[in-house]
Design an enzyme around this catalytic site. Structure first.
Site, mmCIF file in Angstrom:
data_model
loop_
_atom_site.group_PDB
_atom_site.id
_atom_site.type_symbol
_atom_site.label_atom_id
_atom_site.label_comp_id
_atom_site.label_asym_id
_atom_site.label_seq_id
_atom_site.Cartn_x
_atom_site.Cartn_y
_atom_site.Cartn_z
ATOM 1 N N THR A 1 11.280 -7.421 -11.608
ATOM 2 C CA THR A 1 10.658 -8.734 -11.765
ATOM 3 C C THR A 1 9.501 -8.900 -10.788
ATOM 4 O OG1 THR A 1 12.765 -9.696 -12.459
ATOM 5 C CG2 THR A 1 11.064 -11.222 -11.683
ATOM 6 N N GLN B 1 -7.407 -0.180 3.828
ATOM 7 C CA GLN B 1 -8.134 -0.720 4.970
ATOM 8 C C GLN B 1 -9.543 -1.166 4.600
ATOM 9 O OE1 GLN B 1 -8.003 -2.455 8.117
ATOM 10 N NE2 GLN B 1 -6.372 -0.921 8.147
ATOM 11 N N CYS C 1 4.272 4.767 17.033
ATOM 12 C CA CYS C 1 5.640 4.825 17.538
ATOM 13 C C CYS C 1 6.557 5.312 16.420
ATOM 14 C CB CYS C 1 6.077 3.442 18.018
ATOM 15 S SG CYS C 1 7.673 3.444 18.835
ATOM 16 N N GLY D 1 0.794 -1.211 0.000
ATOM 17 C CA GLY D 1 0.000 0.000 0.000
ATOM 18 C C GLY D 1 0.830 1.266 0.000
ATOM 19 N N THR D 2 1.951 1.258 0.721
ATOM 20 C CA THR D 2 2.803 2.453 0.787
ATOM 21 C C THR D 2 3.350 2.812 -0.583
ATOM 22 O OG1 THR D 2 3.415 2.123 3.093
ATOM 23 C CG2 THR D 2 4.946 3.386 1.737
ATOM 24 N N HIS E 1 -2.054 -7.944 2.548
ATOM 25 C CA HIS E 1 -2.004 -8.530 3.891
ATOM 26 C C HIS E 1 -3.137 -8.080 4.806
ATOM 27 C CE1 HIS E 1 0.239 -4.782 4.695
ATOM 28 N NE2 HIS E 1 -0.124 -4.937 5.949
#
Length: 380
Positions: free
Chosen positions: A237, A179, A327, A72-73, A201
């Site tokens: 790849t 999300q 964090c 996603g990033t 994920h």
């Protein structure tokens, strides 16, 4: 010893067994490079194409519009920098104060490169009003980026209305749907969205694989250079096992969406009901929009009980959840999402996110609620 209870599915979900099984052959005997013209390469390419079509089908678009990334990033960054580079980092971008840091930090970098960025405020539920977007538009606005659902609170944004404003203005519209995908119906044949980010994920697929939907009128400047993979938009790849797992997980999620949503909503209701039964009135507050939200996220504040202390004790008792704090560089900072919503410090600093998946059981919810209530009563 009782089995630990995992209630942090908004961070990462366990791999779906079928997704794992589909991946395994591409880690062993089907190891070919999709760019190779021999039979090994053709087998890998066929698997990538099938997965691309599965993800496209889940979004009701052609698989040709799906571009694979590392997550996603990268999808967010490719959408943002891919458009900004074509504008030579001049012009204007509109976003919100409650976006994921993959968007916010990318926008901060754009500002360093010379782009103007407007960070729109949200209300106390975390929701943006579409007219705020219209009011923020400028002649040089080249991108609007607003997430579909917030990863901390689950609050849904009025994407259809914002997208319509973007279309009328001729401005590309990017949506981070990481999300929401898998628990929210997303029909890109109807939604006025030009770019949409996804990650595997969150839906029972593997880590390290994501996707970006790219509308047919959008041209992106690549972030990576090398080969001509992904139609020359993302060199490198392909992660064939990851792609296969993502495609399988997407198909499974799309095939049982309404059943999945109903079950997740029942778990959320059960936890709220149980905590209300076990705790005194006003012991906790729900953060986020009461109805325009995802079914699998429950963000609660327990005023007077620091989130870090609660989470540590829950973990010792076998319950895994997440904090409204992030964090960064070893120092805890208040949640930028809850802070942007204007919540008092007592709620921001005591916020805990519980998130569920189809593998979560009612028995786990009941036991986790009892553990939470026991700790809070002991600390009162």
């Amino acid at each position: 010893m009782e089995k630990p209870i995992y209630l942090d599915h908004a961070a990462a979900t366990p791999m779906h067994p079928e997704a794992l099984q589909r991946m395994l052959p591409y880690m062993t005997e089907q190891f070919g490079n999709p760019s190779s013209v021999h039979s090994f390469g053709r087998a890998a390419l066929a698997a990538v194409t099938e997965a691309r079509e599965s993800i496209g089908a889940a979004l009701n678009v052609s698989g040709r519009r799906i571009l694979f990334t590392s997550g996603g990033t990268e999808s967010d960054n490719l959408a943002i920098f891919g458009l900004a580079a074509r504008k030579e980092y001049r012009g204007h971008v509109i976003t919100t104060r409650t976006e994921h840091h993959a968007v916010l930090h990318a926008c901060e970098r754009l500002e360093q490169l010379g782009t103007d960025v407007t960070y729109l405020p949200v209300d106390a539920t975390g929701r943006l009003q579409p007219e705020q977007v219209r009011a923020a538009l400028r002649p040089d606005t080249f991108l609007i980026t607003v997430m579909l659902a917030n990863n901390e609170t689950g609050t849904l944004q009025p994407i259809a209305e914002i997208g319509q404003i973007a279309r009328e203005a001729g401005v590309p519209f990017h949506v981070d749907a990481v999300q929401a995908f898998g628990s929210q119906k997303i029909d890109l044949a109807k939604l006025p969205v030009d770019l949409l980010s996804l990650s595997a994920h969150k839906i029972g697929g593997p880590k390290g694989i994501g996707a970006l939907y790219v509308g047919d009128k959008i041209r992106l400047q690549p972030l990576l250079y090398g080969g001509t993979q992904e139609r020359s938009r993302r060199a490198g790849t392909e992660n064939v096992p990851g792609v296969v797992g993502f495609g399988t997980a997407a198909a499974l999620s799309a095939g049982h969406l309404e059943e999945r949503r109903a079950y997740l909503e029942s778990l959320r209701t059960l936890m709220l009901t149980e905590l209300a039964r076990l705790l005194p009135p006003d012991s906790f507050a729900v953060n986020g929009h009461p109805s325009e939200r995802l079914p699998h996220i429950l963000n609660l504040s327990f005023p007077g009980h620091p989130a870090e202390t609660l989470l540590m004790n829950l973990d010792l008792a076998g319950v895994s959840a997440a904090s409204g704090s992030a964090c960064t560089s070893g120092s805890l900072k208040p949640s930028h999402v809850l802070t942007a919503m204007g919540l008092p410090a007592s709620r921001v600093n005591s916020a805990v996110r519980f998130s569920f998946a189809p593998v979560t059981t009612e028995e786990e919810i009941l036991r986790a609620s009892q553990i939470v209530a026991t700790f809070l009563r002991r600390r009162s």
